[in-house]
Write a protein that holds these residues in place. Structure first.
Motif, mmCIF file in Angstrom:
data_model
loop_
_atom_site.group_PDB
_atom_site.id
_atom_site.type_symbol
_atom_site.label_atom_id
_atom_site.label_comp_id
_atom_site.label_asym_id
_atom_site.label_seq_id
_atom_site.Cartn_x
_atom_site.Cartn_y
_atom_site.Cartn_z
ATOM 1 N N LEU A 114 0.833 -1.210 0.000
ATOM 2 C CA LEU A 114 0.000 0.000 0.000
ATOM 3 C C LEU A 114 0.867 1.261 0.000
ATOM 4 O O LEU A 114 0.540 2.240 -0.658
ATOM 5 N N GLN A 115 1.965 1.219 0.748
ATOM 6 C CA GLN A 115 2.898 2.352 0.797
ATOM 7 C C GLN A 115 3.429 2.635 -0.612
ATOM 8 O O GLN A 115 3.501 3.783 -1.039
ATOM 9 N N LYS A 116 3.772 1.565 -1.334
ATOM 10 C CA LYS A 116 4.281 1.724 -2.703
ATOM 11 C C LYS A 116 3.206 2.286 -3.627
ATOM 12 O O LYS A 116 3.490 3.111 -4.485
ATOM 13 N N GLN A 117 1.954 1.839 -3.454
ATOM 14 C CA GLN A 117 0.867 2.262 -4.345
ATOM 15 C C GLN A 117 0.397 3.685 -4.055
ATOM 16 O O GLN A 117 0.194 4.474 -4.970
ATOM 17 N N LYS A 118 0.193 3.986 -2.755
ATOM 18 C CA LYS A 118 -0.469 5.237 -2.388
ATOM 19 C C LYS A 118 0.454 6.279 -1.777
ATOM 20 O O LYS A 118 0.104 7.449 -1.721
ATOM 21 N N GLY A 119 1.564 5.829 -1.208
ATOM 22 C CA GLY A 119 2.457 6.763 -0.529
ATOM 23 C C GLY A 119 2.131 6.925 0.944
ATOM 24 O O GLY A 119 2.891 7.513 1.695
ATOM 25 N N TYR A 120 0.978 6.423 1.367
ATOM 26 C CA TYR A 120 0.591 6.451 2.781
ATOM 27 C C TYR A 120 -0.272 5.231 3.040
ATOM 28 O O TYR A 120 -0.799 4.632 2.107
ATOM 29 N N VAL A 121 -0.391 4.854 4.302
ATOM 30 C CA VAL A 121 -1.185 3.675 4.646
ATOM 31 C C VAL A 121 -2.006 3.965 5.896
ATOM 32 O O VAL A 121 -1.477 4.430 6.897
ATOM 33 N N ARG A 122 -3.301 3.673 5.803
ATOM 34 C CA ARG A 122 -4.183 3.782 6.965
ATOM 35 C C ARG A 122 -4.687 2.383 7.322
ATOM 36 O O ARG A 122 -4.690 1.483 6.478
ATOM 37 N N CYS A 123 -5.126 2.218 8.560
ATOM 38 C CA CYS A 123 -5.640 0.916 9.011
ATOM 39 C C CYS A 123 -6.768 0.426 8.112
ATOM 40 O O CYS A 123 -6.838 -0.755 7.776
ATOM 41 N N VAL A 124 -7.632 1.339 7.699
ATOM 42 C CA VAL A 124 -8.763 0.966 6.853
ATOM 43 C C VAL A 124 -8.285 0.421 5.505
ATOM 44 O O VAL A 124 -8.891 -0.502 4.949
ATOM 45 N N ASP A 125 -7.173 0.955 4.995
ATOM 46 C CA ASP A 125 -6.603 0.459 3.728
ATOM 47 C C ASP A 125 -6.107 -0.969 3.886
ATOM 48 O O ASP A 125 -6.301 -1.808 3.006
ATOM 49 N N VAL A 126 -5.446 -1.235 5.013
ATOM 50 C CA VAL A 126 -4.917 -2.575 5.290
ATOM 51 C C VAL A 126 -6.071 -3.570 5.425
ATOM 52 O O VAL A 126 -6.023 -4.673 4.876
ATOM 53 N N ALA A 127 -7.127 -3.157 6.129
ATOM 54 C CA ALA A 127 -8.300 -4.020 6.310
ATOM 55 C C ALA A 127 -8.889 -4.389 4.955
ATOM 56 O O ALA A 127 -9.209 -5.553 4.691
ATOM 57 N N GLU A 128 -9.012 -3.403 4.087
ATOM 58 C CA GLU A 128 -9.563 -3.614 2.750
ATOM 59 C C GLU A 128 -8.663 -4.542 1.926
ATOM 60 O O GLU A 128 -9.135 -5.472 1.282
ATOM 61 N N GLN A 129 -7.364 -4.284 1.966
ATOM 62 C CA GLN A 129 -6.381 -5.071 1.195
ATOM 63 C C GLN A 129 -6.417 -6.553 1.592
ATOM 64 O O GLN A 129 -6.354 -7.424 0.740
ATOM 65 N N LEU A 130 -6.522 -6.810 2.904
ATOM 66 C CA LEU A 130 -6.460 -8.192 3.393
ATOM 67 C C LEU A 130 -7.831 -8.841 3.579
ATOM 68 O O LEU A 130 -7.911 -10.027 3.891
ATOM 69 N N GLY A 131 -8.889 -8.055 3.414
ATOM 70 C CA GLY A 131 -10.233 -8.599 3.590
ATOM 71 C C GLY A 131 -10.537 -8.968 5.039
ATOM 72 O O GLY A 131 -11.167 -9.983 5.323
ATOM 73 N N VAL A 132 -10.040 -8.134 5.960
ATOM 74 C CA VAL A 132 -10.287 -8.360 7.390
ATOM 75 C C VAL A 132 -10.990 -7.144 7.988
ATOM 76 O O VAL A 132 -11.075 -6.101 7.347
ATOM 77 N N LYS A 133 -11.470 -7.301 9.213
ATOM 78 C CA LYS A 133 -12.155 -6.190 9.889
ATOM 79 C C LYS A 133 -11.121 -5.283 10.570
ATOM 80 O O LYS A 133 -10.040 -5.718 10.923
ATOM 81 N N LYS A 134 -11.512 -4.018 10.762
ATOM 82 C CA LYS A 134 -10.597 -3.031 11.332
ATOM 83 C C LYS A 134 -10.043 -3.431 12.705
ATOM 84 O O LYS A 134 -8.865 -3.208 12.972
ATOM 85 N N PRO A 135 -10.846 -4.045 13.602
ATOM 86 C CA PRO A 135 -10.272 -4.454 14.896
ATOM 87 C C PRO A 135 -9.111 -5.443 14.755
ATOM 88 O O PRO A 135 -8.162 -5.408 15.544
#
Length: 121
Positions: free
Chosen positions: A17-38
């Protein structure tokens, strides 16, 4: 080191995500991995404690030097195995999934020897 394969997946996701967007938020990681924010929040806490990740004041995530090195290694294995499996005729979706399993299971030594053997061929 001793991270679980799930924790390695989180590092790899942050790296990508860092390579694609330049920044990473928890919500981005959740979306990328198909998991819930908690789940991401728990992983971020664990990876912060282990010194692989930092949660910045603005809520974005950054890899530490150690985290970046590990994420790059995981990502390199992932790409290597995905490309080889697709070249061998495996369906790209299956190749992606299998590469994700292999990247966690193979030792650094075996991976290095495999790369060297293929480079010589």
């Amino acid at each position: 080191m001793g991270l679980t394969s799930a924790m390695e997946d989180y590092l790899e996701a942050v790296f990508m995500l860092q390579k694609q967007k330049g920044y990473v938020r928890c919500v981005d990681v959740a979306e990328q991995l198909g998991v819930k924010k908690p789940s991401v929040s728990r992983a971020v806490k664990e990876l912060s404690k282990s010194g692989h990740l930092v949660k910045n004041a603005n809520g974005t995530l950054s890899l530490t030097e150690v985290g970046l090195q590990l994420a790059e290694q995981i990502y390199e294995k992932h790409r290597f195995f995905t490309e080889r499996l697709i070249a061998a005729g495996v369906d790209p979706i299956i190749a992606e999934q299998d590469a994700c399993s292999i990247e966690h299971a193979i030792s650094a030594e075996s991976f290095q020897k495999l790369k060297e053997a293929l480079d010589e061929g």
